[in-house]
Enzyme design. Structure first.
Site, PDB file in Angstrom:
ATOM      1  N   THR A  12      19.437  -7.943  32.408  1.00  0.00           N
ATOM      2  CA  THR A  12      18.828  -9.265  32.577  1.00  0.00           C
ATOM      3  C   THR A  12      19.231 -10.232  31.479  1.00  0.00           C
ATOM      4  O   THR A  12      19.361 -11.432  31.712  1.00  0.00           O
ATOM      5  CB  THR A  12      17.287  -9.137  32.631  1.00  0.00           C
ATOM      6  OG1 THR A  12      16.928  -8.299  33.726  1.00  0.00           O
ATOM      7  CG2 THR A  12      16.622 -10.484  32.802  1.00  0.00           C
ATOM      8  N   SER A  55      20.918  -2.246  34.765  1.00  0.00           N
ATOM      9  CA  SER A  55      20.658  -0.930  34.189  1.00  0.00           C
ATOM     10  C   SER A  55      20.420   0.178  35.219  1.00  0.00           C
ATOM     11  O   SER A  55      20.691   1.346  34.908  1.00  0.00           O
ATOM     12  CB  SER A  55      19.511  -0.980  33.172  1.00  0.00           C
ATOM     13  OG  SER A  55      18.298  -1.341  33.772  1.00  0.00           O
ATOM     14  N   THR A  87      16.650  -3.453  31.041  1.00  0.00           N
ATOM     15  CA  THR A  87      15.426  -2.797  30.569  1.00  0.00           C
ATOM     16  C   THR A  87      14.992  -1.592  31.413  1.00  0.00           C
ATOM     17  O   THR A  87      14.254  -0.743  30.928  1.00  0.00           O
ATOM     18  CB  THR A  87      14.258  -3.800  30.525  1.00  0.00           C
ATOM     19  OG1 THR A  87      14.041  -4.341  31.840  1.00  0.00           O
ATOM     20  CG2 THR A  87      14.563  -4.934  29.556  1.00  0.00           C
ATOM     21  N   ASP A  88      15.435  -1.502  32.672  1.00  0.00           N
ATOM     22  CA  ASP A  88      14.921  -0.436  33.541  1.00  0.00           C
ATOM     23  C   ASP A  88      15.258   0.954  33.023  1.00  0.00           C
ATOM     24  O   ASP A  88      14.445   1.882  33.136  1.00  0.00           O
ATOM     25  CB  ASP A  88      15.463  -0.594  34.965  1.00  0.00           C
ATOM     26  CG  ASP A  88      14.795  -1.735  35.721  1.00  0.00           C
ATOM     27  OD1 ASP A  88      13.785  -2.261  35.216  1.00  0.00           O
ATOM     28  OD2 ASP A  88      15.276  -2.092  36.805  1.00  0.00           O
TER      29      ASP A  88
END
Length: 322
Positions: A12, A55, A87-88
């Site tokens: 992101t 991710s 971030t995932d």
């Protein structure tokens, strides 16, 4: 000034929201270059673009490629490395780096919850703070750190706790290892390094199975029949399972497939406390490996790497005690 290399991998922090579809998607991988004037106030910063992937597209092979590059940079003239990441799966990549990078120089991983053109984009701010931490002398020897929202977390303990909040990354039970103010980098405690595992692209297939009320052993049997070399089970409470899961566990153990037990709870450790069918005491006696405070995704990463060294249960257990 310290020399810090920023490696970008996508996520992101490198995405923008489309005016037409309102969807967030990858854009120019060099979009973060515009932050360099801000970063160079705190260190001599160079930026290198490794991937431009969301991710969920990151696999252990990309983690290996990234780790290999980080190790190489640290062995030469870089004083620290910052990685930008979606971030995932950020916590899994951070933990992979933590397990295989042997250099004591700082490695920091960060990202963003809001894309570049959203109101209140947090990416540039997190990136500036990450460079500050990577250039901090006190950050040496702490392994891979995650920097988000003015907080510093250990790769071993940090997890994503909210789908969209900028304060999503937390270390349940322990809290952040440090804080970032406008002037200072403040560490609250020492961080102990874990046993370093070989820097490799792990080949072992490891299943992650989450226990729930009334579950049977269907998924465990499927993993065995599908050729998985390891299984991680997120158990209930202190490490307990529904009795119907036990036959599949016995089948896996008979085939010498190691099973690592963690808890699906955010806080606490699995223990051999309860002495009933499916309780932790029975599972320990059966030969399950109890992980020391790891969550399921991280235990899976560790087991994948450890299986590159050995498949002996006793030896594997030594990696999960620390």
């Amino acid at each position: 000034m310290k020399k810090i290399i920023v490696l970008t991998t996508g996520g992101t922090i490198a995405m923008s929201q489309s005016d037409e579809s309102e969807g967030v998607k990858p854009q120019d991988p060099k979009a973060l270059q515009k932050t360099l004037p801000f970063l160079n106030q705190f260190a001599d910063v160079e930026m290198e673009h490794l991937f431009n992937l969301p991710s969920p597209h990151i696999t252990p092979h990309e983690m290996y490629v990234l780790a290999k590059r980080v190790q190489s940079l640290l062995q030469h003239d870089a004083d620290g490395v910052v990685v930008t990441h979606g971030t995932d799966t950020l916590e899994e990549t951070a933990y992979f780096l933590n397990l295989v990078i042997s250099n004591d120089k700082p490695v920091v991983i960060t990202g963003a919850m809001r894309s570049q053109n959203e109101l209140g984009a947090d990416g540039p701010y997190n990136l500036v703070n990450s460079v500050r931490v990577a250039a901090e002398e006190e950050a040496k020897g702490f392994g891979t750190l995650v920097v988000f929202n003015d907080e510093i977390h250990s790769a071993k303990t940090v997890t994503k706790t909210h789908t969209s909040n900028v304060a999503t990354f937390q270390s349940p039970g322990l809290g952040p290892a440090g804080l970032i103010t406008k002037r200072n980098i403040l560490f609250h405690r020492e961080l102990t390094r874990e046993k370093i595992l070989p820097l490799c692209s792990p080949k072992a297939k490891v299943a992650l199975i989450k226990a729930a009320a009334g579950m049977d052993d269907t998924m465990i049997r499927w993993a065995v029949d599908s050729g998985y070399q390891g299984i991680v089970i997120e158990a209930l409470g202190q490490g307990n399972l529904p009795p119907a899961m036990l036959p599949g566990i016995e089948q896996a153990l008979e085939k010498q497939i190691p099973i690592v037990l963690v808890s699906r709870c955010y806080h606490g450790y699995v223990q051999d406390t309860y002495d009933y069918i499916g309780g932790g005491r029975q599972l320990k006696q059966m030969g399950l490996i109890f992980a020391n405070g790891l969550n399921g995704p991280k235990a899976r990463i560790k087991l994948m790497l450890a299986l590159e060294v050995t498949n002996d249960r006793t030896e594997l257990e030594t990696y999960f005690k620390i």
